[in-house]
Design an enzyme around this catalytic site. Structure first.
Site, mmCIF file in Angstrom:
data_model
loop_
_atom_site.group_PDB
_atom_site.id
_atom_site.type_symbol
_atom_site.label_atom_id
_atom_site.label_comp_id
_atom_site.label_asym_id
_atom_site.label_seq_id
_atom_site.Cartn_x
_atom_site.Cartn_y
_atom_site.Cartn_z
ATOM 1 N N THR A 1 -8.416 -1.874 3.853
ATOM 2 C CA THR A 1 -8.730 -2.460 2.582
ATOM 3 C C THR A 1 -7.445 -3.016 2.105
ATOM 4 O OG1 THR A 1 -7.547 -0.370 1.696
ATOM 5 C CG2 THR A 1 -10.202 -0.342 1.759
ATOM 6 N N GLY B 1 -19.250 5.323 7.998
ATOM 7 C CA GLY B 1 -20.412 4.944 8.935
ATOM 8 C C GLY B 1 -21.782 4.575 7.724
ATOM 9 N N ASP C 1 -1.165 -0.574 5.791
ATOM 10 C CA ASP C 1 -1.878 -0.118 7.261
ATOM 11 C C ASP C 1 -3.264 -0.234 7.339
ATOM 12 O OD1 ASP C 1 -1.992 2.181 5.211
ATOM 13 O OD2 ASP C 1 -3.026 2.971 6.801
ATOM 14 N N GLY D 1 -5.103 2.967 -3.679
ATOM 15 C CA GLY D 1 -6.632 3.852 -3.691
ATOM 16 C C GLY D 1 -6.173 5.315 -4.264
ATOM 17 N N GLY D 2 -4.877 5.612 -4.019
ATOM 18 C CA GLY D 2 -4.440 7.139 -4.204
ATOM 19 C C GLY D 2 -4.369 7.202 -5.882
ATOM 20 N N ASP E 1 0.829 -1.147 0.079
ATOM 21 C CA ASP E 1 -0.051 -0.093 -0.043
ATOM 22 C C ASP E 1 0.971 1.185 0.038
ATOM 23 O OD1 ASP E 1 -2.447 1.935 0.530
ATOM 24 O OD2 ASP E 1 -1.493 2.037 2.642
ATOM 25 N N VAL E 2 0.605 2.228 -0.588
ATOM 26 C CA VAL E 2 1.307 3.544 -0.296
ATOM 27 C C VAL E 2 0.983 4.338 0.695
ATOM 28 C CG1 VAL E 2 1.846 5.423 -1.739
ATOM 29 C CG2 VAL E 2 1.541 3.257 -2.995
ATOM 30 N N ASP E 3 -0.321 5.219 0.694
ATOM 31 C CA ASP E 3 -0.338 6.202 1.940
ATOM 32 C C ASP E 3 -0.466 5.625 3.170
ATOM 33 O OD1 ASP E 3 -0.908 7.738 -0.257
ATOM 34 O OD2 ASP E 3 -3.128 7.970 0.126
HETATM 35 MG MG LIG Z 1 -2.756 3.131 3.629
#
Ligand SMILES: [Mg+2]
Length: 240
Positions: free
Chosen positions: A190, A61, A187, A118-119, A28-30
């Site tokens: 997803t 939510g 992190d 997802g970025g 993952d990136v972010d």
């Molecule tokens: Mg992330």
């Protein structure tokens, strides 16, 4: 949930073994490869951080799909091409400690490395370039612009543009690049949901610790040095 059941059946030792023998690693990136959260940071840069944060909470939510949530959040920011270019200059990404060393070591051990996020490609490309990761190993969303550079939406054909996108990317990598064992490192929830089809998931909490991820990760690390050390163990085992 099948995901959590399958995760829980793997012991930490099993995940570590899969990590050592993996053919490919997806990051993952972010908040994983980098300390930043692209869309939140871009929203702050554009002065609409609180509005986007409120929409994120509403999405979490309200059972919104990933694509609906992304649409709603981007409709608040509506970044132009010029805005993204300025943002990249004014807000270069900050790498998580030891990620470059880890990726170099993975490549040295002939493991394929992918970025799955997802970025947005236009924000992540400098990150991929700095890590010598080719564009075809970067799976991200693509912002679209009108001819005058104004915001026009995002590419809805991208695998990562819908809920479950990261899992679809892992399956695509397995099919297209003929890799058998894939480990996903990230992190977020997803990221965890990409396993399966990923063979193992490693939770990373070096930037932000998400309780659900920590609880459900047989191997949860807060420093990439732990992953480096485990790969070095393999060398020792093979030599002895
Ligand atoms: Mg992330």
């Amino acid at each position: 949930m099948p995901l959590e059941r399958s995760m829980m059946t793997l012991s930490k030792e099993h995940v570590q073994r899969l990590w050592r023998m993996a053919d490919a690693v997806c990051f993952d990136v972010d908040s994983t490869v980098i300390k930043d959260e692209g869309l939140d940071d871009l929203a702050n840069y554009c002065g609409v951080g609180p509005q986007v944060e409120a929409m994120t909470l509403k999405a979490m939510g309200g059972g919104m799909t990933f694509r609906e949530a992304l649409t709603q959040r981007l409709n608040i920011v509506r970044p132009s091409r010029q805005t993204v270019e300025n943002f990249n200059i004014d807000h270069p990404s900050t790498f998580s400690p030891r990620i470059k060393e880890l990726i170099d070591l993975l490549r040295l051990k002939n493991k394929q490395v992918y970025l799955v996020t997802g970025g947005f490609r236009s924000i992540i490309t400098p990150v991929a370039n700095a890590l010598d990761i080719p564009q075809e190993h970067l799976f991200a969303n693509t912002l679209l612009f009108n001819e005058d550079g104004s915001y026009a939406g995002f590419d809805t054909t991208a695998l990562t543009s819908e809920s479950g996108g990261k899992a679809r990317v892992v399956q695509h990598i397995k099919d297209k690049y003929n890799v058998k064992t894939v480990v996903f490192v990230g992190d977020g929830a997803t990221d965890m949901e990409a396993c399966p089809p990923a063979d193992a998931f490693i939770g990373y909490g070096g930037n932000v610790i998400r309780a659900k991820v920590k609880e459900n990760s047989p191997w949860f690390v807060t420093d990439f040095q732990e992953l480096i050390d485990e790969l070095s163990n393999e060398t020792n085992i093979q030599k002895s």
